[in-house]
Design a protein around this motif. Structure first.
Motif, PDB file in Angstrom:
ATOM      1  N   ASP A  68     -37.838 -50.901  84.147  1.00 45.16           N
ATOM      2  CA  ASP A  68     -37.156 -49.679  83.706  1.00 45.16           C
ATOM      3  C   ASP A  68     -37.003 -49.697  82.178  1.00 45.16           C
ATOM      4  O   ASP A  68     -36.330 -50.563  81.629  1.00 45.16           O
ATOM      5  N   GLN A 106     -41.361 -45.697  91.818  1.00 44.68           N
ATOM      6  CA  GLN A 106     -40.007 -45.131  91.857  1.00 44.68           C
ATOM      7  C   GLN A 106     -39.579 -44.644  90.481  1.00 44.68           C
ATOM      8  O   GLN A 106     -38.983 -43.560  90.347  1.00 44.68           O
ATOM      9  N   LYS A 117     -38.787 -40.815  89.428  1.00 41.49           N
ATOM     10  CA  LYS A 117     -37.479 -40.494  88.856  1.00 41.49           C
ATOM     11  C   LYS A 117     -37.627 -39.770  87.527  1.00 41.49           C
ATOM     12  O   LYS A 117     -36.904 -38.803  87.238  1.00 41.49           O
TER      13      LYS A 117
END
Length: 656
Positions: free
Chosen positions: A576, A650, A654
């Protein structure tokens, strides 16, 4: 510094009068035919215990007197205080604590503070000493999500120490060195603390109005108890606490104590005066000071500052242990910390009030082996003495019962005189019944605690130290197997005392010792059943926080289904961009160059196979964290192993 010698003289005059009366009566019982060595030893043990009992009783008696006569502490500031401009840092030291509960409490506290006019002067600092990678990651992610969601940048801060030297005291000391100069005051919390914004702002106003005060300690009310044991402690804290705390504030005045949390501190004198040395000698008595809060308060008082107790101030809460075993684990740490203070009793510079706080803490644990000695010595000595005049013995028994039970009666009577407070306990009848049942429960639990504390004192004398673990705060109930393993020796101790009493003194001695014997021999069952939640206990042991729950407490204790769940996913941290950059910024510049040889393994299999030390090492290595992040984003998806593809997908979804 404001002091009233009259108050101290009145309080300790009462203690001395009670002590001399009890000691005289016991001496009269023993000395009918002269003194034997065993009787002299028994008298010494009794004298120490009775002095401790008289000291505790005097707090309730004086507290009732000043509450009923209106002779309040004149040092307590009034309501009309200027707002001032002093900044306040709210400190939350954490160590492998349940992240959900900690952050619910912090959100509750901050929201309450920000609703106050003076709330703009408060910032919140989360100071992590967690040495488990899952806890570190969960704390950091929960903080990042919270700050991002509510735009709290510059108001809520997070810092993690890789090396937790000095434990909680070292954690706070590091904050003081790094950021203490930015704040005039700091409020230290515990992981289960809850404080209302109104209370925090009132503490700040009092400190601004009283420049000679360095610390104000609130009286935290216990909340959130589910088990029978927890509810007994919560009820007694709420019902009995006001009288005892008023009595404590009466004699200690500006020479008060610090309990480590739910208190406001003036930062500059704390930094200057409260650097803690290591005690000489080996642990458990030497080494780092465990119960640092007592010592820090003593150092402030020695330097000419005032340390005050604010028992009348509402809005300060904490949770308590939910079982006997959980409480014993906490008491073992406290026992070692308090026994350490014996070294400080002879140190020059500490004021007599500080040394009395030290001594009271020591006796809180040493009284248990003394009580056991009193029983073991008393049974044969009293059995051998022929009592020709029973009057002194009956007078002593009556005086002892008075000192044991009158304080609780005074607390119920105090409730009867206060209609508004009476309603917060569900009425006088309900409160009185609760006090009666709590007294019975305490009578059963007291011998169990006596045995625990005796063992802890002996362990310390034999050189055994304790570890530092997060407190267990749940109420799942104690399994029978664990209870049997923990309390079996206490059952054996009770049986041994029963045999001694029967063989030496027959039926009278056994009946006299029965209150102790009953608690010890049934300790396994008491431990199991008291650790469970009982609906009837909730109806009986009501407290004001249950009749009218403060919204801050409700928000802290009740999980919110809408809150973002914290994650300990190391893969997400490495992938991330926002979390990765935040983690690198929090690590700072001090880091090792990293183990480049691990990169191919991590990029292939992912961090799931890493050991806990390897995970902690990776989290502390800013070079490895940044390098792996760049490598992940510079590869095509088909070049990534399955764990990484899932995480990257993911993140892309997002972002889209």
């Amino acid at each position: 510094m404001t002091r009233s010698p009259l108050k101290a003289a009145l309080f300790f005059g009462l203690v001395l009068a009670l002590f001399l009366t009890g000691a005289g009566l016991f001496g009269e019982v023993l000395s009918r035919d002269g003194w034997t060595p065993a009787e002299l030893l028994l008298f010494g043990v009794f004298a120490a215990l009775f002095l401790y009992l008289a000291f505790g009783f005097s707090h309730a008696a004086v507290g009732a007197w000043i509450r009923w006569t209106g002779w309040r502490n004149p040092d307590a500031p009034g309501e009309a205080l200027g707002p001032g401009n002093g900044r306040v840092a709210i400190l939350m030291p954490v160590y492998n604590e349940p992240v959900g509960r900690v952050f619910r409490g912090l959100r509750s506290i901050l929201r309450s503070v920000m609703e106050e006019t003076d709330g703009v002067h408060f910032d919140l600092h989360i100071l992590s000493d967690s040495n488990r990678s899952s806890a570190w990651l969960a704390e950091e992610r929960a903080w990042l999500d919270w700050v991002s969601r509510e735009n709290l940048q510059g108001r809520v801060f997070y810092r993690h120490r890789s090396r937790n030297h000095g434990k909680k005291a070292g954690n706070v000391a590091d904050f003081c060195r790094e950021r203490g100069g930015d704040y005039e005051f700091m409020v230290v919390l515990d992981a289960d603390s809850v404080m209302t914004g109104a209370t925090l702002c009132e503490l700040r106003r009092r400190m601004l109005a009283e420049p000679n005060v360095a610390l104000i300690q609130t009286m935290p009310r216990l909340v959130g108890a589910e088990s029978l044991y927890g509810r007994l402690q919560q009820f007694s804290n709420r019902l009995y606490g006001p009288l005892f705390m008023d009595g404590l504030g009466f004699w200690q005045q500006g020479g008060g104590n610090f309990w480590g949390h739910n208190a406001i501190i003036r930062t500059e004198p704390f930094v200057r005066e409260c650097a803690l040395p290591e005690l000489p000698g080996r642990q458990p008595f030497g080494g780092p000071i465990l119960s640092h809060d007592f010592v820090e308060a003593g150092l402030l008082v020695s330097a000419g500052w005032e340390v005050r107790l604010a028992p009348e101030l509402e809005g300060s809460y904490e949770e308590g242990p939910q079982s006997l075993i959980d409480a014993a684990a906490r008491d073992r740490r406290w026992c070692q910390g308090n026994l350490q203070h014996s070294i400080l009793l002879g140190v020059r510079g500490f004021r007599w009030r500080t040394k009395l706080h030290f001594l009271n803490g020591i006796l809180g644990y040493v009284s248990s082996p003394l009580w056991l000695m009193l029983v073991v010595l008393g049974i044969p000595v009293m059995a051998q003495n022929e009592v020709t005049d029973a009057a002194p013995a009956w007078k002593l028994l009556g005086l002892t019962a008075l000192l044991l039970f009158l304080p609780k009666m005074l607390c119920v009577l105090d409730l009867a005189f206060d209609p508004a407070r009476r309603r917060t306990f569900g009425g006088l009848g309900r409160a009185a019944l609760g006090a009666f049942l709590e007294t019975l429960g305490s009578a059963l639990i007291a011998p169990i605690n006596m045995a625990f504390h005796t063992r802890f004192v002996l362990w310390n004398l034999l050189g055994k130290t304790v570890g530092w673990d997060a407190q267990h705060r749940g109420a799942e109930g104690t399994p029978w197997r664990l209870a049997l393993r923990t309390h079996a020796w206490q059952v054996a101790l009770g049986l041994g005392l029963a045999v001694l009493a029967w063989r030496v003194g027959g039926v009278p001695a056994t009946v006299l010792a029965s209150p102790i014997l009953l608690g010890l021999m049934t300790s396994v069952a008491i431990s199991v059943f008291s650790s469970r939640a009982w609906p009837s206990a909730r109806r009986l042991f009501l407290t004001p926080e249950e009749i009218s729950p403060p919204r801050e407490v409700v928000a802290a204790l009740a999980a919110d289904s809408s809150e973002v769940a914290a994650t300990d996913d190391l893969e997400t941290l490495l992938a991330d961009p926002v979390w990765n950059a935040t983690h690198l910024a929090l690590l700072g510049d001090a880091a090792d160059p990293g183990n480049v040889a691990m990169d191919p393994y991590l990029l292939g299999a992912g961090p799931a196979g890493l050991s806990e030390p390897e995970r902690m090492s990776l989290l502390s290595d800013r070079h490895a964290i940044g390098r792996l992040h760049l490598e992940l984003w510079n590869r095509w998806p088909d070049q990534l192993a399955a764990p990484w593809r899932e995480v990257m997908d993911q993140l892309v979804r997002k972002a889209g």
